[in-house]
Design an enzyme around this catalytic site. Structure first.
Site, PDB file in Angstrom:
ATOM      1  N   HIS A 263       2.690  -0.040  -8.192  1.00 36.66           N
ATOM      2  CA  HIS A 263       2.584  -0.570  -6.823  1.00 36.66           C
ATOM      3  C   HIS A 263       1.915   0.437  -5.887  1.00 36.66           C
ATOM      4  O   HIS A 263       0.913   0.111  -5.226  1.00 36.66           O
ATOM      5  CB  HIS A 263       3.989  -0.913  -6.310  1.00 36.66           C
ATOM      6  CG  HIS A 263       4.027  -1.404  -4.903  1.00 36.66           C
ATOM      7  ND1 HIS A 263       4.052  -2.744  -4.573  1.00 36.66           N
ATOM      8  CD2 HIS A 263       4.037  -0.734  -3.718  1.00 36.66           C
ATOM      9  CE1 HIS A 263       4.063  -2.869  -3.251  1.00 36.66           C
ATOM     10  NE2 HIS A 263       4.067  -1.665  -2.707  1.00 36.66           N
ATOM     11  N   GLU A 264       2.471   1.640  -5.834  1.00 39.93           N
ATOM     12  CA  GLU A 264       1.906   2.647  -4.938  1.00 39.93           C
ATOM     13  C   GLU A 264       0.499   3.056  -5.398  1.00 39.93           C
ATOM     14  O   GLU A 264      -0.355   3.395  -4.566  1.00 39.93           O
ATOM     15  CB  GLU A 264       2.820   3.876  -4.878  1.00 39.93           C
ATOM     16  CG  GLU A 264       4.214   3.601  -4.323  1.00 39.93           C
ATOM     17  CD  GLU A 264       4.221   2.990  -2.924  1.00 39.93           C
ATOM     18  OE1 GLU A 264       3.250   3.213  -2.168  1.00 39.93           O
ATOM     19  OE2 GLU A 264       5.186   2.277  -2.593  1.00 39.93           O
ATOM     20  N   HIS A 267      -1.957   0.837  -3.716  1.00 41.43           N
ATOM     21  CA  HIS A 267      -2.239   1.312  -2.351  1.00 41.43           C
ATOM     22  C   HIS A 267      -3.240   2.464  -2.386  1.00 41.43           C
ATOM     23  O   HIS A 267      -4.219   2.497  -1.622  1.00 41.43           O
ATOM     24  CB  HIS A 267      -0.949   1.823  -1.688  1.00 41.43           C
ATOM     25  CG  HIS A 267      -0.065   0.757  -1.145  1.00 41.43           C
ATOM     26  ND1 HIS A 267      -0.496  -0.195  -0.250  1.00 41.43           N
ATOM     27  CD2 HIS A 267       1.265   0.523  -1.338  1.00 41.43           C
ATOM     28  CE1 HIS A 267       0.521  -0.983   0.083  1.00 41.43           C
ATOM     29  NE2 HIS A 267       1.597  -0.569  -0.568  1.00 41.43           N
ATOM     30  N   GLU A 293      -0.978  -4.466   1.214  1.00 43.11           N
ATOM     31  CA  GLU A 293       0.074  -4.887   0.289  1.00 43.11           C
ATOM     32  C   GLU A 293      -0.471  -5.818  -0.789  1.00 43.11           C
ATOM     33  O   GLU A 293       0.044  -5.856  -1.909  1.00 43.11           O
ATOM     34  CB  GLU A 293       1.221  -5.559   1.039  1.00 43.11           C
ATOM     35  CG  GLU A 293       2.050  -4.613   1.891  1.00 43.11           C
ATOM     36  CD  GLU A 293       2.699  -3.499   1.084  1.00 43.11           C
ATOM     37  OE1 GLU A 293       2.995  -3.721  -0.109  1.00 43.11           O
ATOM     38  OE2 GLU A 293       2.897  -2.409   1.630  1.00 43.11           O
TER      39      GLU A 293
END
Length: 494
Positions: A263-264, A267, A293
């Site tokens: 997830h990160e 980003h 997101e």
């Protein structure tokens, strides 16, 4: 110096101040000892206030105003035209904020950010209540200065997802709420995987190696990334050459940190892939959090929970974690796609996660509509959790205290998480139209083809296109929750 050179000199100083402040925030969240927090808080307040004073100074405003005049503006290239236009718009708002109030605002949010983890660790909302009330009051005052003609919550939504309205969010979230509550009931009624197969011990240093491998596999430039550990995983951008990612390793629950990393990593890849011509300008600062997101959740869910993501790298995963040889890839994928009614948003599966965000959106809306008081938040939270997910948190640490966002005043941010997922349904359709089946691409180990597509169509433009413009250019249509609903039904009806 020319007007532009004078402006760029101020911008350079602001960049240095922002870099210093970001490093101190990083330190506060990762390695600083408890005894250092007060002094660190004072330093953050000082540097933030100095940055605010310089950015809103008469000198800076006069330069931006002159560069905005038609004769000077037409001399600028497209990068600087965007920078000047955006800076002028933001300064017109910021200069209405008194410097002494801004300093108090930073103190208030920093204090609450220090109190929040203590309240969570002690499972005591009363420790946090007054600080949260102070943050909400400060946010209302801040928006009163910057957006006096807007309702506070509308202004907050626009702050995190420019051009988005509460009316649009109500529409698309309403579509999802209607479809997902019964779908979750249906899916959770089915037999669950054997979770006990995945509770074995994996040392933190091994998890870190796995996470580094995964983000590099996704397309991360490892020469421009740093990893840290913190209570709540996050990504922060010092500049285009220095992106920081944190994780929270759980030695008896290794799957959670893996997906936090993916997830990160999404980003961070977005931040790294911004065209370097925007470096040091407004174009490099991506403030559209729904779009941000969408990238993290696309990697985490659309790609990372697909069995084909893991097929090419499964032998490498067993090499890192030998215990995985006792489970099949199919069992692992069943585990990472299991749907459960759970209390913690960051640990939720991709389906119930949507309802976690709707809960927070509805509460925030009620806070700023004056329909709920801070003291009542634990009870309101628990009631909505029962309504949406059919469960009641055993305590506030598993309920209203679980997120850090309100402590720093980030109201209006939560909707961006679900907006991102809604965008993902639309991006998935666009990618498959251009590249073919993502199943085939992932199974061939060609995930970087998808990263390249995202860079060319989304990442490289930084903040020069707001989310609605990206959707129009990439997908050719307005925002709709239907592609995401279609994706969920196709996946979970199996």
């Amino acid at each position: 110096m020319t007007l532009l050179e004078q402006y760029q000199e101020i911008n350079k100083k602001l960049g240095y101040l922002a870099h210093a402040t970001s490093l101190m925030h990083w330190d506060m969240e990762t390695t600083a000892p408890d005894g250092a927090m007060e002094k660190l808080s004072e330093a953050i307040t000082y540097f933030s206030t100095e940055s605010f004073k310089l950015s809103t100074s008469d000198e800076a405003y006069e330069l931006v105003s002159k560069l905005s005049e038609p004769e000077e503006f037409e001399k600028l290239d497209d990068v600087m035209k965007f920078d000047i236009s955006r800076t002028k718009r933001d300064l017109d708002k910021l200069r209405r904020v008194p410097a002494d109030f801004f300093e108090e605002y930073v103190k208030t949010t920093t204090k609450a950010s220090i109190t929040w983890p203590k309240a969570k660790q002690n499972n005591d909302f009363s420790m946090y209540e007054k600080d949260l009330e102070a943050v909400i009051d400060a946010v209302k005052k801040y928006q009163g200065y910057t957006n006096p003609d807007k309702k506070v919550y509308d202004a907050l939504i626009d702050q995190y997802e420019e051009g988005m309205t509460q009316e649009t969010i109500d529409r698309v979230f309403g579509e999802l709420r209607k479809e997902l509550v019964p779908l979750v009931e249906k899916v959770t009624a089915r037999p669950q995987p054997d979770h006990s197969k995945f509770t074995f011990f994996v040392p933190a240093h091994v998890q870190k190696k796995v996470c580094e491998f995964l983000i590099e596999y996704m397309g991360m430039d490892m020469n421009r990334i740093a990893l840290g550990e913190t209570e709540h995983p996050f990504t922060t951008n010092m500049n285009l050459y220095d992106v920081r990612v944190t994780n929270h390793y759980k030695e008896n629950a290794f799957i959670e940190p893996i997906f936090s990393a993916i997830h990160e990593g999404g980003h961070a890849i977005f931040e790294q892939n911004v065209d370097h011509k925007y470096d040091g300008t407004a174009g490099s600062r991506i403030g559209y959090m729904g779009l941000h997101e969408s990238q993290s959740r696309f990697y985490e869910n659309i790609l990372g929970r697909n069995i084909n993501f893991w097929k090419p790298i499964w032998p490498k995963m067993i090499e890192f974690i030998p215990e995985l040889k006792d489970v099949t890839l199919e069992e692992f994928v069943a585990e990472i796609n299991s749907v459960q009614r759970s209390f913690i948003r960051t640990e939720a599966d991709e389906l119930t996660y949507c309802l976690h965000v709707i809960l927070r959106y509805e509460i925030e809306r009620e806070i700023f509509d004056g329909k709920v008081q801070v003291k009542d938040l634990p009870a309101v939270w628990n009631k909505k959790m029962e309504e949406l997910l059919g469960i009641t948190p055993p305590d506030d640490a598993h309920g209203v205290l679980q997120d850090m966002h309100w402590s720093d005043g980030s109201f209006g941010y939560f909707p961006s998480y679900l907006l991102g997922s809604i965008y993902d349904g639309m991006f998935l359709e666009a990618i498959e139209k251009d590249l073919g089946s993502i199943d085939d691409i992932l199974a061939a180990g060609d995930i970087k083809k998808i990263t390249k597509w995202l860079k060319e169509n989304i990442h490289q433009y930084g903040s020069t296109r707001i989310s609605s413009e990206v959707l129009e250019k990439v997908c050719g249509k307005e925002l709709s929750a239907q592609p995401l609903i279609k994706y969920f039904k196709a996946k979970y009806d199996k």
